[in-house]
Scaffold this motif. Structure first.
Motif, PDB file in Angstrom:
ATOM      1  N   GLY A  15      14.458   2.102   7.058  1.00 49.32           N
ATOM      2  CA  GLY A  15      15.009   3.377   6.631  1.00 49.32           C
ATOM      3  C   GLY A  15      14.533   3.840   5.271  1.00 49.32           C
ATOM      4  N   SER A  16      13.716   3.038   4.622  1.00 48.77           N
ATOM      5  CA  SER A  16      13.202   3.414   3.304  1.00 48.77           C
ATOM      6  C   SER A  16      11.678   3.384   3.321  1.00 48.77           C
ATOM      7  N   THR A  17      11.090   3.816   2.231  1.00 43.01           N
ATOM      8  CA  THR A  17       9.637   3.787   2.081  1.00 43.01           C
ATOM      9  C   THR A  17       9.224   2.490   1.397  1.00 43.01           C
ATOM     10  N   ALA A  18       8.169   1.888   1.916  1.00 39.85           N
ATOM     11  CA  ALA A  18       7.702   0.614   1.352  1.00 39.85           C
ATOM     12  C   ALA A  18       6.183   0.628   1.278  1.00 39.85           C
ATOM     13  N   THR A  19       5.669  -0.201   0.366  1.00 41.56           N
ATOM     14  CA  THR A  19       4.231  -0.396   0.219  1.00 41.56           C
ATOM     15  C   THR A  19       3.901  -1.840   0.552  1.00 41.56           C
ATOM     16  N   ILE A  20       2.940  -2.021   1.451  1.00 38.46           N
ATOM     17  CA  ILE A  20       2.432  -3.353   1.756  1.00 38.46           C
ATOM     18  C   ILE A  20       0.934  -3.374   1.464  1.00 38.46           C
ATOM     19  N   ALA A  21       0.384  -4.564   1.309  1.00 43.32           N
ATOM     20  CA  ALA A  21      -1.053  -4.694   1.076  1.00 43.32           C
ATOM     21  C   ALA A  21      -1.528  -5.983   1.716  1.00 43.32           C
ATOM     22  N   GLY A  22      -2.736  -5.950   2.231  1.00 39.93           N
ATOM     23  CA  GLY A  22      -3.293  -7.140   2.859  1.00 39.93           C
ATOM     24  C   GLY A  22      -4.584  -6.807   3.562  1.00 39.93           C
ATOM     25  N   TRP A  23      -4.888  -7.579   4.595  1.00 39.77           N
ATOM     26  CA  TRP A  23      -6.108  -7.414   5.368  1.00 39.77           C
ATOM     27  C   TRP A  23      -5.781  -6.767   6.716  1.00 39.77           C
ATOM     28  N   VAL A  24      -6.691  -5.973   7.239  1.00 41.77           N
ATOM     29  CA  VAL A  24      -6.540  -5.458   8.595  1.00 41.77           C
ATOM     30  C   VAL A  24      -6.817  -6.610   9.550  1.00 41.77           C
ATOM     31  N   HIS A  25      -5.757  -7.116  10.119  1.00 43.33           N
ATOM     32  CA  HIS A  25      -5.858  -8.273  11.014  1.00 43.33           C
ATOM     33  C   HIS A  25      -6.409  -7.850  12.375  1.00 43.33           C
ATOM     34  N   ARG A  26      -5.915  -6.703  12.848  1.00 44.56           N
ATOM     35  CA  ARG A  26      -6.409  -6.181  14.121  1.00 44.56           C
ATOM     36  C   ARG A  26      -6.249  -4.666  14.137  1.00 44.56           C
ATOM     37  N   ARG A  27      -7.216  -4.007  14.747  1.00 45.11           N
ATOM     38  CA  ARG A  27      -7.187  -2.546  14.932  1.00 45.11           C
ATOM     39  C   ARG A  27      -7.221  -2.269  16.424  1.00 45.11           C
ATOM     40  N   VAL A  37      -2.637  -3.877  12.522  1.00 45.48           N
ATOM     41  CA  VAL A  37      -1.826  -5.043  12.179  1.00 45.48           C
ATOM     42  C   VAL A  37      -2.331  -5.556  10.836  1.00 45.48           C
ATOM     43  N   ILE A  38      -1.439  -5.613   9.873  1.00 44.55           N
ATOM     44  CA  ILE A  38      -1.785  -5.996   8.507  1.00 44.55           C
ATOM     45  C   ILE A  38      -1.305  -7.417   8.247  1.00 44.55           C
ATOM     46  N   ARG A  39      -2.172  -8.222   7.664  1.00 49.99           N
ATOM     47  CA  ARG A  39      -1.865  -9.633   7.374  1.00 49.99           C
ATOM     48  C   ARG A  39      -1.831  -9.849   5.871  1.00 49.99           C
ATOM     49  N   ASP A  40      -0.750 -10.467   5.411  1.00 42.68           N
ATOM     50  CA  ASP A  40      -0.711 -10.932   4.019  1.00 42.68           C
ATOM     51  C   ASP A  40      -0.234 -12.377   4.009  1.00 42.68           C
ATOM     52  N   ARG A  41       0.070 -12.880   2.838  1.00 42.45           N
ATOM     53  CA  ARG A  41       0.410 -14.295   2.729  1.00 42.45           C
ATOM     54  C   ARG A  41       1.662 -14.665   3.495  1.00 42.45           C
ATOM     55  N   ALA A  45       2.361  -7.460   9.925  1.00 43.58           N
ATOM     56  CA  ALA A  45       3.209  -6.308  10.201  1.00 43.58           C
ATOM     57  C   ALA A  45       2.357  -5.226  10.845  1.00 43.58           C
ATOM     58  N   GLN A  46       3.021  -4.349  11.575  1.00 48.35           N
ATOM     59  CA  GLN A  46       2.331  -3.319  12.344  1.00 48.35           C
ATOM     60  C   GLN A  46       2.512  -1.958  11.694  1.00 48.35           C
ATOM     61  N   ALA A  47       1.430  -1.178  11.659  1.00 41.14           N
ATOM     62  CA  ALA A  47       1.491   0.220  11.235  1.00 41.14           C
ATOM     63  C   ALA A  47       1.034   1.088  12.399  1.00 41.14           C
ATOM     64  N   VAL A  48       1.715   2.232  12.607  1.00 40.86           N
ATOM     65  CA  VAL A  48       1.480   3.087  13.761  1.00 40.86           C
ATOM     66  C   VAL A  48       0.963   4.441  13.297  1.00 40.86           C
ATOM     67  N   PHE A  49      -0.069   4.943  14.001  1.00 40.13           N
ATOM     68  CA  PHE A  49      -0.703   6.211  13.640  1.00 40.13           C
ATOM     69  C   PHE A  49      -0.952   7.032  14.905  1.00 40.13           C
ATOM     70  N   THR A  50      -0.902   8.345  14.751  1.00 43.27           N
ATOM     71  CA  THR A  50      -1.384   9.209  15.826  1.00 43.27           C
ATOM     72  C   THR A  50      -2.880   9.443  15.698  1.00 43.27           C
ATOM     73  N   GLU A  57     -11.734  -4.475  10.918  1.00 46.25           N
ATOM     74  CA  GLU A  57     -10.928  -5.676  10.694  1.00 46.25           C
ATOM     75  C   GLU A  57     -11.430  -6.425   9.461  1.00 46.25           C
ATOM     76  N   GLU A  58     -10.504  -6.994   8.715  1.00 46.34           N
ATOM     77  CA  GLU A  58     -10.702  -7.680   7.437  1.00 46.34           C
ATOM     78  C   GLU A  58     -10.929  -6.733   6.265  1.00 46.34           C
ATOM     79  N   THR A  59     -10.799  -5.413   6.488  1.00 44.31           N
ATOM     80  CA  THR A  59     -10.736  -4.484   5.361  1.00 44.31           C
ATOM     81  C   THR A  59      -9.458  -4.742   4.579  1.00 44.31           C
ATOM     82  N   VAL A  60      -9.552  -4.723   3.257  1.00 47.79           N
ATOM     83  CA  VAL A  60      -8.380  -4.921   2.404  1.00 47.79           C
ATOM     84  C   VAL A  60      -7.778  -3.555   2.112  1.00 47.79           C
TER      85      VAL A  60
END
Length: 414
Positions: A15-27, A37-41, A45-50, A57-60
């Motif tokens: 319900g709130s806004t958050a910032t995550i950072a990591g590697w693109v695990h899968r597109r 799908v973003i991977r960090d330590r 976690a999943q991000a959804v786009f239209t 993959e492996e882009t930071v």
């Protein structure tokens, strides 16, 4: 700038806004929706786009967006239409797909490409177990009054023998990489009574097997004012129990008292039950260690087994003999899941005994013997190979698979 949220904590931000950072695990791009799908330590976690962002993959990346509950997503939450900031782009593709649940590459490919291969969650988790095991080793000994020490890895004298050491030039004179911290930790018993160390050791053994390394991490402990090696075994049992409790669901149960068998009795048992007769041999063969572990599990319900009383001929010169049978030693090996995991025992502590044991070679060990010339208590200790422990706990068939950048007979890179 928004505070970064580990992906494992996104459930607390619904319900709130958050910032995550990591590697693109899968597109994944579907007909009407795209996922990153973003991977960090902490996990994925999943991000959804239209409209799918053009990232490999492996882009930071850094993503900022609304956290929405979704039971089908990793962690049960996802980011909806987040803003994407690219922090770094990969120049090369990984040698195998890091997003697949299992590792699809063989061990040589993994080792040759360790810097990226170890990003795979399954491979990375092995070293999380290693880290937890080391922390548990320290915790168990701290709780028993031990002091952590850090000893030199360049030494003037070979610890175990003149063989199987890496020699180097030390400003024009010969020196060696330490085979163990044995001499130093014994000396420090005279200072602190109870000491331990976590550090690298080096063995120039030309073995090309699944259980040997030229460099490994040794978890060493030494304690004074003991009655005999049984006191050392009791401390080791508590240490292994703490390490097992920290190692996760694959770790074994450690019994309150680990079963023990005398070396001679073990050989008799093998002779009666295996069709082989090892009696008279100074050591156990790998196949014998495996059989004895199976026997211990059948008869005692334990994946651990102490074997005690090895012949003095097979033990280092500083090993204390059995007073009742001087040809035998107050030493032990701890076997675990078919393999020797730990070697330890009681040491000599009287100066005169060292002179007798070393004979004409005593002069080569003058620095070491100084500690005993000034009085030392009865003492003993043990050493656990960290990589061997992790490999056994997790069922990794080759110890190199539980080693960061392994060094062996053939491998010096990466």
């Amino acid at each position: 700038m928004s505070t970064r949220t580990p992906v494992a904590c996104l459930r607390d931000r619904v319900g709130s806004t958050a910032t995550i950072a990591g590697w693109v695990h899968r597109r994944r791009v579907l007909k009407s929706v795209a996922f990153l799908v973003i991977r960090d330590r902490s996990g994925t976690a999943q991000a959804v786009f239209t409209e799918p962002p053009e990232v490999a993959e492996e882009t930071v990346v850094r993503l900022t967006g609304e956290v929405v509950a979704n039971p089908q997503a990793p962690q049960g939450v996802e980011l909806r239409e987040p803003a994407v900031e690219v922090l770094s782009t990969p120049e090369k593709r990984p040698p195998f797909d890091l997003y697949r649940p299992e590792v699809t590459a063989g061990l040589p490919v993994v080792l040759d490409n360790a810097a990226v291969a170890l990003r795979h969650p399954l491979l990375r988790s092995r070293f999380e177990v290693a880290a937890a095991s080391v922390a548990a080793f320290r915790r168990a000994l701290d709780n028993q009054g031990f002091t952590e020490i850090h000893t030199p890895k360049i030494v003037a004298t070979a610890t175990e023998s003149g063989a199987n050491v890496f020699q180097l030039d030390y400003f024009g004179r010969p020196a060696y990489l330490a085979q163990s911290p044995q001499f130093f930790k014994q000396a420090m018993v005279g200072v602190f009574e109870r000491v331990y160390e976590v550090g690298p050791v080096f063995r120039a053994e030309p073995h090309d097997t699944a259980r040997h390394l030229a460099q490994y991490t040794s978890l060493d402990a030494e304690l004074g004012f003991i009655s005999d090696h049984c006191d050392v075994m009791a401390v080791l049992r508590d240490v292994v129990a703490e390490m097992a409790a920290a190692a996760g669901p694959d770790a074994p149960a450690v019994p309150d008292e680990i079963p023990s068998i005398d070396f001679t009795a073990a050989q008799e048992l093998l002779a009666r039950n295996t069709g082989e007769d090892p009696r008279g041999e100074p050591d156990l063969a790998p196949a014998h260690e495996r059989w004895l572990c199976e026997w211990a599990e059948r008869e005692h319900g334990s994946e651990f087994l102490f074997v005690t009383g090895y012949p003095m001929a097979k033990r280092p010169f500083y090993t204390h003999p059995d007073p009742a049978n001087p040809a035998r030693s107050n030493s032990f090996d701890l076997l675990f899941r078919g393999l020797e995991l730990v070697t330890g025992g009681q040491r000599l502590h009287r100066y005169a005994d060292y002179l007798a044991a070393l004979g004409e070679a005593a002069g080569q060990y003058s620095d070491y013997l100084d500690a005993f010339a000034y009085g030392m208590p009865p003492h003993g200790g043990f050493a656990i190979g960290l990589e061997r422990w992790v490999a056994r706990v997790l069922g990794v068939p080759n110890v190199r698979g539980a080693t960061l950048f392994p060094r062996d007979l053939h491998r010096l890179r990466p």
